[in-house]
Design a protein around this motif. Structure first.
Motif, short mmCIF file in Angstrom:
data_model
loop_
_atom_site.label_atom_id
_atom_site.label_comp_id
_atom_site.label_asym_id
_atom_site.label_seq_id
_atom_site.Cartn_x
_atom_site.Cartn_y
_atom_site.Cartn_z
N LYS A 48 0.00 10.72 -0.93
CA LYS A 48 -0.52 9.39 -1.21
C LYS A 48 -0.40 8.47 0.00
N GLN A 49 0.70 8.59 0.73
CA GLN A 49 0.91 7.74 1.90
C GLN A 49 -0.15 8.00 2.98
N LEU A 99 -3.31 6.19 1.86
CA LEU A 99 -3.19 4.75 2.09
C LEU A 99 -3.30 4.42 3.58
N SER A 120 -1.74 -2.09 3.25
CA SER A 120 -1.88 -1.43 1.95
C SER A 120 -0.72 -1.82 1.05
N GLU A 154 1.38 -0.37 -2.72
CA GLU A 154 1.51 0.66 -3.74
C GLU A 154 2.01 0.04 -5.04
N TYR A 155 1.75 0.75 -6.11
CA TYR A 155 2.28 0.33 -7.41
C TYR A 155 3.80 0.47 -7.42
N ASP A 156 4.48 -0.56 -7.91
CA ASP A 156 5.94 -0.55 -8.04
C ASP A 156 6.28 -1.26 -9.34
N ARG A 176 -9.19 -2.29 -4.38
CA ARG A 176 -9.68 -1.01 -3.87
C ARG A 176 -10.65 -1.22 -2.71
N ALA A 178 -5.46 -0.79 -2.00
CA ALA A 178 -4.64 0.05 -2.87
C ALA A 178 -5.52 1.12 -3.48
N LEU A 179 -4.90 2.22 -3.84
CA LEU A 179 -5.64 3.27 -4.53
C LEU A 179 -6.00 2.81 -5.94
N ASP A 227 -3.24 3.21 -8.54
CA ASP A 227 -2.20 2.18 -8.55
C ASP A 227 -2.68 0.90 -9.21
#
Length: 405
Positions: A58-59, A62, A73, A75-77, A115, A140-141, A144
């Motif tokens: 994934k990294q 991104l 970028s 990420e979901y957290d 996106r 972001a993807l 996410d």
């Protein structure tokens, strides 16, 4: 967007964002073409095909998007504390369709996960939906972004901080904390009953020594003194331990601890369990604990959220329902432990009171009658003390819902 090397790859809009992966040697040209064909044939996002079938981290994806859009970028957290004001009035379906979500407010700047952060239509929509002086877009993807939408828009703004699973975990930990406190309470009650056993043995030995003395049995002086000393030591040890427990645990859990426990459990059930459609008929009305027991059936069911979430959230809800049931059961066990402790004292008090009257009647009145009176007084005090343990939880005990299994 230009790259150092020109490849013979006719990439579509989605796949074109990841052409730099060829420069980095992450994929070969054939793998890239094959992944794009699979994406078009299955209707899947190109990035999903790369992650699931070609094990592209994934990294790395991104990093490729960061290079393509020239922006940071994100990420979901699930631990990210999205402010309540950013969530108010958001339409989850519209956000999912246009692939964006507000994640951070930094003073006058709102950070948007998107996106396609270079889409001018998206910028106009963000500006109409969220009022701020400045906007910062981060790529972001899509996966996410969907996670942000699914988790943060489940509850009303302000009901949960972070994702739904984070809120569920908080409720679950709270209930575990209460169960630990109740377990400590039950351990102290068990210690009190153990001390009562020592006290009972001590008084029994002393009473037996008194009987031997008053019977004037020849050659039993050693037994008299042995029983007297042993009874005094055991009785003193048991009384000391019991008084220690009594000073710390005399407050009735039905009035204090259990109220806090059931309040925390009820808060969870009101938010995540349909209390108006319980699977069992409610027959108990007297106490909060009994009503709470009626609200949870004799089994657990997966509670499907709206909108639909992933299986991990379903399982988190399932674990919380099970935790609520264990918390209720722990409260019931604590009530019974306290009642059992009180009944043990009442039983012992009645026994020693009867023994005192029996000795007084059998041996008539003498200087040893003082010991008989002591037994009677001790028995009465033990019975009264047992009532103080038992009566405060009698109402809760009477209203406990019976298991349907």
């Amino acid at each position: 967007m230009t790259y150092r090397i020109t490849y013979d790859v006719d990439a579509g809009p989605q796949a074109g964002q990841f052409l730099i992966l060829l420069d980095w040697g992450v994929l070969t040209q054939e793998e890239f073409r094959s992944a794009e064909r699979a994406s078009n044939a299955r209707g899947m996002d190109f990035e999903q095909v790369l992650m699931k079938e070609y094990a592209v981290p994934k990294q790395i994806l991104l990093a490729a998007l960061t290079e393509y859009y020239r922006c940071p970028s994100i990420e979901y957290d699930e631990r990210m504390p999205v402010p309540d004001e950013l969530l108010s009035g958001l339409d989850g379906e519209r956000l999912s369709l246009n692939q964006w979500f507000p994640v951070i407010r930094d003073r006058n700047t709102v950070i948007i996960a998107a996106r396609d952060p270079q889409n001018p239509v998206l910028f106009d929509e963000v500006r109409q939906t969220i009022k701020a002086e400045r906007y910062e877009f981060r790529v972001a993807l899509d996966e996410d972004i969907q996670w942000f939408i699914q988790d943060y828009l489940h509850a009303k703004p302000g009901a949960l901080i972070g994702t739904e699973r984070t809120g569920l975990a908080y409720c679950r930990n709270t209930m575990a904390h209460w169960r630990t406190r109740l377990a400590c309470y039950r351990n102290d009650l068990a210690e009190g009953r153990t001390d009562l056993a020592f006290l009972r043995w001590g008084l029994g030995f002393v009473a037996l020594a008194d009987v031997l003395l008053r019977s004037q049995t020849d050659g039993m002086a050693w037994a008299y003194w042995t029983l007297s000393v042993a009874g005094t030591v055991l009785g003193s040890f048991g009384l000391q331990g019991y008084l220690k427990v009594r000073r710390t645990r005399m407050k009735a859990p039905g009035q204090h601890t259990l109220v806090e426990v059931t309040a925390a459990t009820l808060q969870f059930l009101e938010n995540y369990h349909d209390l108006d459609q319980c699977s069992i008929e409610r027959t108990t009305k007297g106490t909060m604990l009994a009503r709470l027991g009626d609200c949870v059936g004799g089994y657990s069911t997966i509670l499907y959220p709206s909108p639909a979430s992933r299986e991990r959230t379903h399982l988190a809800r399932e674990r919380n329902v099970l935790a609520a049931q264990r918390t209720i059961a722990a409260a019931y066990r604590t009530i019974y432990a306290r009642a059992r402790t009180g009944l043990a004292f009442i039983r012992t008090g009645v026994a020693f009171t009867g023994l005192g009257f029996g000795l007084m009647h059998y041996f008539s009145y003498s200087w040893s009658t003082a010991f008989d009176v002591l037994l009677i007084v001790a028995g009465i005090f033990m019975a009264l003390d047992g009532l103080l343990w038992y009566l405060p939880v009698r109402k809760e005990q009477a209203e406990v819902a019976r298991c349907t299994v």
